[in-house]
Design a protein around this motif. Structure first.
Motif, PDB file in Angstrom:
ATOM      1  N   MET A   1       1.014  -1.261   0.470  1.00 58.34           N
ATOM      2  CA  MET A   1      -0.256  -0.102   0.174  1.00 58.34           C
ATOM      3  C   MET A   1       1.091   1.185  -0.048  1.00 58.34           C
ATOM      4  O   MET A   1       1.820   1.552   1.017  1.00 58.34           O
ATOM      5  CB  MET A   1      -0.784  -0.176   1.245  1.00 58.34           C
ATOM      6  N   LYS A   2       0.362   1.736  -1.324  1.00 51.68           N
ATOM      7  CA  LYS A   2       1.668   3.002  -1.233  1.00 51.68           C
ATOM      8  C   LYS A   2       0.812   5.173  -0.219  1.00 51.68           C
ATOM      9  O   LYS A   2      -0.142   4.521  -1.064  1.00 51.68           O
ATOM     10  CB  LYS A   2       2.340   3.449  -3.127  1.00 51.68           C
ATOM     11  N   THR A   3       1.430   5.786   0.263  1.00 53.40           N
ATOM     12  CA  THR A   3       0.637   5.815   1.052  1.00 53.40           C
ATOM     13  C   THR A   3       0.921   7.662   1.829  1.00 53.40           C
ATOM     14  O   THR A   3       2.381   7.529   1.732  1.00 53.40           O
ATOM     15  CB  THR A   3      -0.010   5.986   2.530  1.00 53.40           C
ATOM     16  N   ALA A   4       0.407   8.539   0.609  1.00 51.06           N
ATOM     17  CA  ALA A   4       1.080   9.700   0.583  1.00 51.06           C
ATOM     18  C   ALA A   4       0.436  10.932   1.710  1.00 51.06           C
ATOM     19  O   ALA A   4      -0.594  10.437   2.350  1.00 51.06           O
ATOM     20  CB  ALA A   4       1.310  10.662  -0.760  1.00 51.06           C
ATOM     21  N   LEU A   5       1.244  11.559   2.106  1.00 52.72           N
ATOM     22  CA  LEU A   5       1.113  12.271   3.042  1.00 52.72           C
ATOM     23  C   LEU A   5       0.650  14.161   2.072  1.00 52.72           C
ATOM     24  O   LEU A   5       1.489  14.417   1.586  1.00 52.72           O
ATOM     25  CB  LEU A   5       1.407  12.479   4.082  1.00 52.72           C
ATOM     26  N   PHE A   6      -0.718  14.659   2.779  1.00 56.07           N
ATOM     27  CA  PHE A   6      -1.154  15.725   2.418  1.00 56.07           C
ATOM     28  C   PHE A   6      -1.005  16.877   3.593  1.00 56.07           C
ATOM     29  O   PHE A   6      -1.997  16.227   4.027  1.00 56.07           O
ATOM     30  CB  PHE A   6      -2.130  15.545   1.399  1.00 56.07           C
ATOM     31  N   ILE A   7      -0.115  17.769   3.446  1.00 53.03           N
ATOM     32  CA  ILE A   7       0.150  18.744   4.610  1.00 53.03           C
ATOM     33  C   ILE A   7      -0.589  20.078   4.175  1.00 53.03           C
ATOM     34  O   ILE A   7       0.593  19.793   2.825  1.00 53.03           O
ATOM     35  CB  ILE A   7       1.949  18.815   5.256  1.00 53.03           C
ATOM     36  N   PRO A   8      -1.342  20.272   3.877  1.00 49.70           N
ATOM     37  CA  PRO A   8      -2.412  21.521   3.960  1.00 49.70           C
ATOM     38  C   PRO A   8      -0.863  23.176   4.057  1.00 49.70           C
ATOM     39  O   PRO A   8      -0.477  22.785   4.684  1.00 49.70           O
ATOM     40  CB  PRO A   8      -3.481  22.087   4.244  1.00 49.70           C
ATOM     41  N   LEU A  23       2.437  12.051  10.735  1.00 50.31           N
ATOM     42  CA  LEU A  23       3.373  11.110  10.514  1.00 50.31           C
ATOM     43  C   LEU A  23       3.605  10.043  11.997  1.00 50.31           C
ATOM     44  O   LEU A  23       4.218   8.910  11.136  1.00 50.31           O
ATOM     45  CB  LEU A  23       4.041  12.281  10.047  1.00 50.31           C
ATOM     46  N   GLN A  24       4.059  10.999  12.848  1.00 47.30           N
ATOM     47  CA  GLN A  24       4.801   9.775  14.137  1.00 47.30           C
ATOM     48  C   GLN A  24       3.476   8.868  13.925  1.00 47.30           C
ATOM     49  O   GLN A  24       3.988   7.593  14.345  1.00 47.30           O
ATOM     50  CB  GLN A  24       5.253  10.425  14.748  1.00 47.30           C
ATOM     51  N   LEU A  25       2.489   9.432  13.655  1.00 44.70           N
ATOM     52  CA  LEU A  25       1.068   8.486  14.413  1.00 44.70           C
ATOM     53  C   LEU A  25       0.935   7.401  13.497  1.00 44.70           C
ATOM     54  O   LEU A  25       0.749   6.189  14.063  1.00 44.70           O
ATOM     55  CB  LEU A  25       0.241   9.278  14.153  1.00 44.70           C
ATOM     56  N   LEU A  26       0.934   7.986  11.954  1.00 42.38           N
ATOM     57  CA  LEU A  26       0.369   6.513  11.511  1.00 42.38           C
ATOM     58  C   LEU A  26       2.121   5.843  11.194  1.00 42.38           C
ATOM     59  O   LEU A  26       1.612   4.865  10.802  1.00 42.38           O
ATOM     60  CB  LEU A  26       0.939   7.153   9.475  1.00 42.38           C
ATOM     61  N   GLU A  27       3.179   6.351  11.688  1.00 43.07           N
ATOM     62  CA  GLU A  27       3.982   4.990  11.625  1.00 43.07           C
ATOM     63  C   GLU A  27       4.178   4.011  12.428  1.00 43.07           C
ATOM     64  O   GLU A  27       4.153   3.571  12.809  1.00 43.07           O
ATOM     65  CB  GLU A  27       5.810   6.451  11.430  1.00 43.07           C
ATOM     66  N   ARG A  28       3.929   5.098  13.393  1.00 43.00           N
ATOM     67  CA  ARG A  28       3.970   4.219  14.388  1.00 43.00           C
ATOM     68  C   ARG A  28       2.390   2.383  14.501  1.00 43.00           C
ATOM     69  O   ARG A  28       2.602   2.102  15.016  1.00 43.00           O
ATOM     70  CB  ARG A  28       3.064   4.530  15.826  1.00 43.00           C
ATOM     71  N   LEU A  29       1.358   3.326  13.331  1.00 42.16           N
ATOM     72  CA  LEU A  29       0.556   2.404  13.232  1.00 42.16           C
ATOM     73  C   LEU A  29       1.056   0.942  12.279  1.00 42.16           C
ATOM     74  O   LEU A  29       0.347   0.546  11.340  1.00 42.16           O
ATOM     75  CB  LEU A  29      -0.519   2.695  12.998  1.00 42.16           C
ATOM     76  N   GLY A  30       1.434   1.225  11.444  1.00 42.38           N
ATOM     77  CA  GLY A  30       2.093   0.682  10.508  1.00 42.38           C
ATOM     78  C   GLY A  30       2.159   1.185   9.268  1.00 42.38           C
ATOM     79  O   GLY A  30       2.993  -0.329   8.755  1.00 42.38           O
ATOM     80  N   CYS A  31       2.186   2.169   8.945  1.00 45.65           N
ATOM     81  CA  CYS A  31       2.136   2.774   7.282  1.00 45.65           C
ATOM     82  C   CYS A  31       3.563   3.791   7.189  1.00 45.65           C
ATOM     83  O   CYS A  31       4.574   4.098   8.035  1.00 45.65           O
ATOM     84  CB  CYS A  31       0.975   3.812   7.914  1.00 45.65           C
TER      85      CYS A  31
END
Ligand code: SF4
Lengths: 245, 455
Positions: A1-8, A23-31
């Motif tokens: 799964m390729k996920t991009a972060l869009f920061i307004p 970003l950190q939250l998503l990384e902690r959840l394995g993303c």
């Protein structure tokens, strides 16, 4: 799964800590979301002012930058809503359709894609939840007080996973804060009055922190709080979900 | 016309009064919520109402002709008015034909829209509005500030003072019961003397040729039952196909409007009383033009319940008169630009696009989406102030070029950090009128990302 972060854009420039928390939250959840550096803005500020034409370049740029990701996650219900709802004026190529389906607000991504049931987070404070309108009524992140349907709220579901948090009840659980993008500048008097009234509701509920899924609402409320020299803090929901005291 | 922001700012000068106004309308909205939540099939009803209206609008011409045929069969005289001027002329000629000099009128936003009162007064006809709220604003020489509660902007003390001056009630009296009784006695004379009664129309049923009028005060009936001539004025969009559809709308209307299960009176008029005359005036006045605009046609589904007005956080804090149109609030802001785009160009911007209006609307009009679409048209047709358009153009260019964007952001943050407060909060900074700017961080997210994730 390729996920991009869009920061307004306004988060990037003024609230980097919200981007970092997301970003950190998503990384902690394995993303492992990637932040494509060429990104700028979804075009909403222009379009909501009636300048959809002037926003086209931003739209095209957004599509170019993000089209090859499976998901685009953003800590802003409002921007996600704008892409999904208002990119209908673009030619509906496969890339555009893909992005209109898969640009998700952080809360949607956590609950619908990652399907998280619990979180390792702790935030011992009394918190007032501001339900940002575009997330609530645009993305349907909650049932809303207007409609007679089964009650739900994605943001509340997430906050309930946090240890030590106490969520305050408000008298008007989902009234607009008065930000409204360029409305804040075009109708400054009403905009500020709406913000003051929202804050008064949170003050009556004795909250220490106001949180929301959209930093733009919080930027407006924080501006008023600081003018009032109020001790109440604002925190994007990503910051709360990412805290581990 | 002064733009909405200016009039809104004036309304907010008296903050305590603005708070009172907001609370009064929020109270009505809360009553509406309670009533809506007591009907388990509420959302289905809304969907049904929306579909009935969509269908009706899709063949409005046929239904209007059906309606006319059946009304004529019932002995009703039917008139067609292309615009407000024609409407007023027709009414005056009806009154002239019947030698009617004194008219009582129950609430009708259509006659407000056409400015009928002023026209008739010019022709030496006395018109008395008999809805209590309408009577109050008529005495004050003001337009209504709300379509369901025309005098909602007034406090009972102000009504007491007005009645003291005009109806000779006791000075300082504020008891609503006492004041209402005084109005009743006063209106009774008008009802008894009236030659003709005019009403608005809530629903016109194609299948029967009958019209339905909903009131809480029974004033439409008092008028029509006593006068020799009854005239019902309706916009072309009031049609519903069959009587069986009516229940869907009456269940939604009063609950959405005031939180009542139904209006106190739901009066059906089909034919003239023996010895009396009944007229129906069917008015277009820009409606067929709105029907021809695919993006806005479904605004004609509106049943004028006022729920979108009550819920609107901007309306509640700026008052009905700030809109300068007969129908204020969100629905007014999508209807009136269709009449005069330039004059009303600030109205579609008098919204945060929060969407609450669309969610309370009993016929599911996508009000906030139409506001958004009007904004695009206003810009395209050149009614957005030039400086604003120019700023948006520049913003558009910067925000689609990563290099420019990053540079602009850096410069702005540096300036904000370095400049003395007095310059940052100079009068040009509209944001800073009631709000602080966010404290500019040293590092943007992307700068942090470069350092912490890419190196
Ligand atoms: S637009 Fe909808 S909510 Fe507003 S007055 Fe009309 S029917 Fe009622």
């Amino acid at each position: 799964m390729k996920t991009a972060l869009f920061i307004p854009c306004y988060i990037d420039q003024f609230y980097p800590q919200v981007g970092i928390a997301t970003l950190q939250l998503l990384e902690r959840l394995g993303c492992e979301p990637h932040f494509p550096e060429a990104q700028t803005c979804c075009g909403q500020p222009m379009a909501n002012t009636g300048c959809e034409q002037e926003a086209q370049e931003s739209y095209q740029h957004f599509v170019k930058v993000f089209q090859h990701y499976d998901y685009v996650v953003t800590p802003s219900g409002s921007c996600a809503y704008h892409v999904r709802k208002h990119y209908d004026v673009l030619e509906q190529t496969e890339a555009v359709q893909h992005l209109r389906r898969n640009t998700l607000d952080l809360a949607e991504f956590l609950l619908q894609v990652l399907k998280i049931k619990s979180l390792d987070a702790r935030f011992p404070a009394r918190v007032g939840l501001h339900q940002s309108c575009h997330g609530l009524r645009g993305l349907r992140l909650g049932s809303g007080s207007e409609r007679n349907i089964k009650e739900y709220s994605a943001l509340r579901t997430l906050l309930n996973m946090v240890d030590g948090i106490e969520i305050a009840e408000l008298q008007r659980p989902d009234e607009c804060c008065g930000f409204g993008g360029t409305f804040a500048i075009q109708e400054p008097d009403i905009s500020v009055k709406m913000g003051k009234d929202r804050i008064a509701d949170h003050q009556r509920a004795a909250v220490e922190v106001i949180t929301a899924g959209d930093m733009s609402c919080l930027m407006h409320l924080e501006g008023i709080l600081r003018r009032q020299q109020s001790p109440i803090q604002v925190k994007h929901i990503a910051e709360i979900l990412n805290s581990q005291v | 016309m002064k733009a909405h922001p200016i009039k809104a700012a004036a309304f907010l000068q008296n903050e305590a009064r603005a708070d009172w106004h907001d609370e009064s309308l929020w109270f009505v909205r809360a009553k509406r919520d309670k009533a809506a939540h007591e009907i388990p099939e509420w959302e289905q009803l809304r969907e049904l109402a929306s579909q009935i209206k969509d269908h009706t609008l899709s063949r409005l011409d046929d239904y209007l002709e059906d309606f006319e045929r059946h009304a004529l069969e019932n002995g009703v005289q039917v008139h067609w008015a292309e615009d407000a001027a024609a409407h007023n002329r027709i009414i005056q000629s009806i009154l002239k034909k019947h030698r009617a000099r004194r008219v009582v009128k129950s609430k009708s936003m259509l006659t407000e829209e056409c400015q009928l009162n002023a026209y008739l007064e010019q022709h030496d006809i006395e018109v008395v509005d008999t809805d209590l709220g309408e009577r109050i604003i008529q005495m004050r020489g003001e337009p209504p500030s709300h379509i369901v509660m025309p005098a909602i902007h007034l406090k009972k003390e102000e009504v007491g003072q007005l009645f003291h001056e005009q109806l000779r009630t006791e000075k300082g009296a504020t008891d609503p019961k006492y004041l209402t009784e005084a109005a009743r006695q006063h209106l009774r004379h008008s009802f008894l003397k009236a030659d003709a009664a005019i009403t608005g129309v809530n629903f016109a049923i194609a299948e029967t040729g009958g019209v339905v009028v909903c009131t809480n005060e029974g004033n439409a009936d008092m008028g029509t039952h006593l006068a020799r001539v009854q005239i019902h004025c309706m916009g072309i969009e009031k049609i519903i196909p069959q009587t069986k559809h009516l229940g869907v709308f009456t269940r939604l209307l009063a609950r959405s409007a005031t939180g009542q299960p139904s209006t106190i009176y739901t009066s059906h008029y089909h034919r003239p009383r023996p010895g009396a005359a009944m007229h129906i005036v069917i008015v277009d006045n820009g409606r067929s033009k709105q029907l021809s605009r695919p993006d806005f046609r479904n605004s004609l589904k509106c049943i004028r319940c006022g729920a979108c007005i009550n819920t609107c956080p901007i309306y509640r804090r700026s008052g009905g008169h700030s809109y300068g149109s007969t129908v204020p609030g969100p629905i007014g802001s999508i209807l009136t630009p269709g009449l005069d785009l330039k004059k009303y160009s600030s109205l579609p911007f008098a919204s945060t696009l929060c969407g609450s209006c669309s969610d309370v609307c009993p016929v599911k009009i996508d009000i906030h989406e139409q506001l958004y679409r009007w904004r695009q048209i206003i810009t395209r047709e050149g009614h957005l102030p030039r400086t604003k358009k120019w700023v948006m153009k520049i913003a558009g260019s910067i925000l689609s070029r990563p290099g420019w964007y990053e540079q602009a952001g850096k410069t702005a943050r540096r300036l904000l950090r370095g400049l003395p407060r007095i310059l940052v909060y100079a009068p040009l900074n509209i944001w800073g009128k009631g709000r602080e700017l966010p404290p500019p961080p040293r590092q943007s997210f992307r700068e942090w990302y470069r350092k912490n994730r890419e190196e």
